[in-house]
Design an enzyme around this catalytic site. Structure first.
Site, PDB file in Angstrom:
ATOM      1  N   HIS A  12      -2.337  -1.966   9.458  1.00  0.00           N
ATOM      2  CA  HIS A  12      -1.745  -1.953   7.693  1.00  0.00           C
ATOM      3  C   HIS A  12      -2.721  -3.215   7.085  1.00  0.00           C
ATOM      4  O   HIS A  12      -2.040  -4.418   7.848  1.00  0.00           O
ATOM      5  CB  HIS A  12      -0.253  -1.735   7.852  1.00  0.00           C
ATOM      6  CG  HIS A  12       0.054  -1.676   6.209  1.00  0.00           C
ATOM      7  ND1 HIS A  12       1.634  -1.694   6.091  1.00  0.00           N
ATOM      8  CD2 HIS A  12       0.200  -2.466   5.323  1.00  0.00           C
ATOM      9  CE1 HIS A  12       1.422  -1.296   4.712  1.00  0.00           C
ATOM     10  NE2 HIS A  12       1.017  -2.419   4.477  1.00  0.00           N
ATOM     11  N   HIS A  14      -4.703  -4.989   3.319  1.00  0.00           N
ATOM     12  CA  HIS A  14      -4.695  -4.616   1.784  1.00  0.00           C
ATOM     13  C   HIS A  14      -6.409  -5.694   1.976  1.00  0.00           C
ATOM     14  O   HIS A  14      -6.552  -6.585   2.040  1.00  0.00           O
ATOM     15  CB  HIS A  14      -3.413  -5.675   1.084  1.00  0.00           C
ATOM     16  CG  HIS A  14      -2.790  -4.896   0.826  1.00  0.00           C
ATOM     17  ND1 HIS A  14      -2.288  -4.139   0.497  1.00  0.00           N
ATOM     18  CD2 HIS A  14      -1.486  -4.657   1.584  1.00  0.00           C
ATOM     19  CE1 HIS A  14      -0.746  -3.148   0.553  1.00  0.00           C
ATOM     20  NE2 HIS A  14      -0.789  -4.004   1.685  1.00  0.00           N
ATOM     21  N   LYS A  97      -0.030   7.129   1.825  1.00  0.00           N
ATOM     22  CA  LYS A  97       1.262   6.248   1.055  1.00  0.00           C
ATOM     23  C   LYS A  97       1.965   6.186   0.250  1.00  0.00           C
ATOM     24  O   LYS A  97       1.492   6.593  -1.067  1.00  0.00           O
ATOM     25  CB  LYS A  97       0.504   4.638   1.334  1.00  0.00           C
ATOM     26  CG  LYS A  97       1.551   3.709   1.127  1.00  0.00           C
ATOM     27  CD  LYS A  97       1.750   2.843   2.429  1.00  0.00           C
ATOM     28  CE  LYS A  97       2.712   1.847   2.285  1.00  0.00           C
ATOM     29  NZ  LYS A  97       2.195   0.618   2.630  1.00  0.00           N
ATOM     30  N   HIS A 134       6.555   3.111   2.112  1.00  0.00           N
ATOM     31  CA  HIS A 134       7.207   1.332   2.072  1.00  0.00           C
ATOM     32  C   HIS A 134       8.626   1.620   1.809  1.00  0.00           C
ATOM     33  O   HIS A 134       8.643   2.741   0.993  1.00  0.00           O
ATOM     34  CB  HIS A 134       6.160   0.758   0.876  1.00  0.00           C
ATOM     35  CG  HIS A 134       6.906  -0.628   0.739  1.00  0.00           C
ATOM     36  ND1 HIS A 134       6.306  -1.686   0.550  1.00  0.00           N
ATOM     37  CD2 HIS A 134       8.536  -1.476   0.052  1.00  0.00           C
ATOM     38  CE1 HIS A 134       7.025  -2.308   0.396  1.00  0.00           C
ATOM     39  NE2 HIS A 134       7.697  -2.295   0.159  1.00  0.00           N
ATOM     40  N   HIS A 169       5.499  -1.575   7.920  1.00  0.00           N
ATOM     41  CA  HIS A 169       6.862  -3.198   8.006  1.00  0.00           C
ATOM     42  C   HIS A 169       7.880  -3.566   8.021  1.00  0.00           C
ATOM     43  O   HIS A 169       8.943  -3.918   7.682  1.00  0.00           O
ATOM     44  CB  HIS A 169       5.644  -3.740   6.996  1.00  0.00           C
ATOM     45  CG  HIS A 169       5.727  -3.701   5.293  1.00  0.00           C
ATOM     46  ND1 HIS A 169       6.802  -2.558   4.980  1.00  0.00           N
ATOM     47  CD2 HIS A 169       4.623  -2.926   5.021  1.00  0.00           C
ATOM     48  CE1 HIS A 169       6.637  -2.209   3.984  1.00  0.00           C
ATOM     49  NE2 HIS A 169       5.022  -2.571   3.609  1.00  0.00           N
ATOM     50  N   ASP A 242      -0.282  -5.930   7.597  1.00  0.00           N
ATOM     51  CA  ASP A 242       0.433  -5.951   6.325  1.00  0.00           C
ATOM     52  C   ASP A 242       0.199  -7.398   5.521  1.00  0.00           C
ATOM     53  O   ASP A 242      -0.077  -8.175   4.648  1.00  0.00           O
ATOM     54  CB  ASP A 242       1.961  -5.703   6.144  1.00  0.00           C
ATOM     55  CG  ASP A 242       1.953  -5.262   4.405  1.00  0.00           C
ATOM     56  OD1 ASP A 242       1.483  -5.297   3.552  1.00  0.00           O
ATOM     57  OD2 ASP A 242       3.299  -5.874   3.477  1.00  0.00           O
TER      58      ASP A 242
HETATM   59  O1  DOR Z   1       4.577  -8.271   0.569  1.00  0.00           O
HETATM   60  C1  DOR Z   1       3.501  -7.570   0.219  1.00  0.00           C
HETATM   61  N1  DOR Z   1       2.414  -7.180  -0.531  1.00  0.00           N
HETATM   62  N2  DOR Z   1       3.979  -6.248   0.858  1.00  0.00           N
HETATM   63  C2  DOR Z   1       3.625  -5.451  -0.018  1.00  0.00           C
HETATM   64  O2  DOR Z   1       4.097  -4.021  -0.018  1.00  0.00           O
HETATM   65  C3  DOR Z   1       2.627  -4.779  -0.729  1.00  0.00           C
HETATM   66  C4  DOR Z   1       1.347  -6.586  -0.817  1.00  0.00           C
HETATM   67  C5  DOR Z   1       0.586  -5.863  -1.259  1.00  0.00           C
HETATM   68  O3  DOR Z   1      -0.370  -5.547  -1.818  1.00  0.00           O
HETATM   69  O4  DOR Z   1       0.677  -7.348  -1.817  1.00  0.00           O
HETATM   70 ZN    ZN Z   2       1.182  -3.570   3.002  1.00  0.00          ZN
END
Ligand code: DOR
Ligand code: ZN
Length: 349
Positions: A12, A14, A97, A134, A169, A242
């Site tokens: 997971h 980003h 997702k 999520h 998460h 995450d």
């Molecule tokens: O804290 C988070 N940031 N939780 C998420 O689910 C998305 C993520 C983000 O994309 O910044």
């Molecule tokens: Zn995330």
């Protein structure tokens, strides 16, 4: 003594878009064999063409580092048609997702009710795509949001008997308890920050925007339950960082973004976490399928996703280093603190 272990996977992350993407991908590619990349980019990954273009951006950022593989997902949005899902799978997506509407970064286009998505889930089940959720119910008090989403998860689980699902998460004791009663085709990822933080680390003293994420870190009992689940060696509980970078200015703001940037520090922090618990780092020094760092980060997730285990290795060396204050304009988790493990020069083998 250097520790050689199977190169980890992060189920997971980003990665964002250029220009941030380059250094973010490099920070993950340095440590991990593979990473499951979230689709909440702007614009979101909702078509095969976007997924293919995003893969190219990521591969461009990874450059010559052929030792890293991005695993891609698409965003489950209302109106996603079966043919597009098939095209996404053909383009290499391994999961979709689901973001409930408004619960986190870039989820304004998220889901209000799961029922209108049943046609999507049916195709995902047919294609053996994993549904990543999520799990937070919009509009509910922050600390109760996760467990309030359980009924939605259960509806999907009941209706689609072959669909594999990951509760992303996981952050509460109640959701972990619920997981134990769900079928084995439902798993959960755990982040490193939810193993280390409680809500007091966010708002208990001064406001700490770099500890702010969704779902928010909760009570000590929740954190302790997460630690116990990871340290029990439960194969349904595996690592997904995450890691969610935002520029410093977007975090230190009147309306700050949720997300903690853990990619540069996750494995050293987890190594220290397992050691503090008196557990081994590698499978060769653990009982068969017992708890250890290597199974948590390099085996359980791959097995759940039915991917071959990575054949690469990394070597951890005991070298103290101080986490920088800035990684390409982003403040990493634990910036300024001293860590005990680093990856040996040369990276993955
Ligand atoms: O804290 C988070 N940031 N939780 C998420 O689910 C998305 C993520 C983000 O994309 O910044
Ligand atoms: Zn995330």
């Amino acid at each position: 003594m250097p520790v050689v272990m199977r190169a980890p996977d992060d189920f997971h992350v980003h990665f964002r878009r250029p220009p941030l993407l380059d250094s973010i991908v490099a920070d993950t590619a340095r440590w991990f064999a593979r990473a499951l990349v979230m689709p909440n980019t702007v614009p979101p990954i909702t078509t095969a063409d976007r997924l293919t273009a995003y893969r190219r951006e990521i591969e461009g950022a990874a450059g010559k580092d052929q030792s890293f593989e991005a695993l891609l997902t698409f965003k489950v949005v209302p109106g996603l048609v079966p043919d597009e899902i098939r095209a996404l799978a053909a383009a290499g997506a391994i999961g979709g997702k689901l973001y409930p509407q408004g619960v986190t970064t870039h989820s304004e286009d998220g889901i209000v009710d799961v029922e209108p998505l049943f046609a999507v889930f049916e195709v995902m089940e047919d294609l053996d795509l994993v549904l990543e959720i999520h799990a937070e119910a919009p509009g509910v008090f922050s600390l109760d949001r996760e467990i309030a989403y359980l009924p939605s998860v259960e509806r999907i689980v009941r209706r689609f008997p072959n669909l594999r699902i990951v509760i992303e998460h996981v952050s509460s004791r109640d959701m972990l308890t619920a997981l134990a009663d769900l079928p084995l085709r439902v798993a959960a990822t755990v982040t490193v920050h939810h193993l280390l933080l409680t809500l007091d680390d966010v708002i208990g003293g001064d406001l700490r925007p770099h500890h702010f994420c969704k779902p928010v870190a909760k009570r000590p009992a929740d954190r302790d339950a997460l630690c116990a689940a990871v340290l029990s060696g439960d194969p349904r509980v595996f690592f997904g960082s995450d890691s969610a970078p935002h520029p410093r200015t977007a975090k230190e703001s009147d309306c700050g973004c949720a997300g903690i940037y853990t990619a540069p520090v996750a494995i050293p922090l987890l190594a220290e976490f397992f050691e503090r618990a008196g557990l081994p780092l590698t499978e060769s020094s653990a009982p068969v399928r017992g708890a250890c760092l290597e199974s948590f980060v390099s085996r359980w997730g791959a097995e759940f996703y039915r991917l071959p285990l990575s054949e690469r290795t990394i070597t951890l060396c005991e070298t103290e280093w101080v986490v920088p204050d800035d990684c390409g304009g982003i403040v990493p988790f634990r910036s300024g603190s001293q860590l005990r493990y680093d990856i040996a020069p040369g990276g993955k083998a």
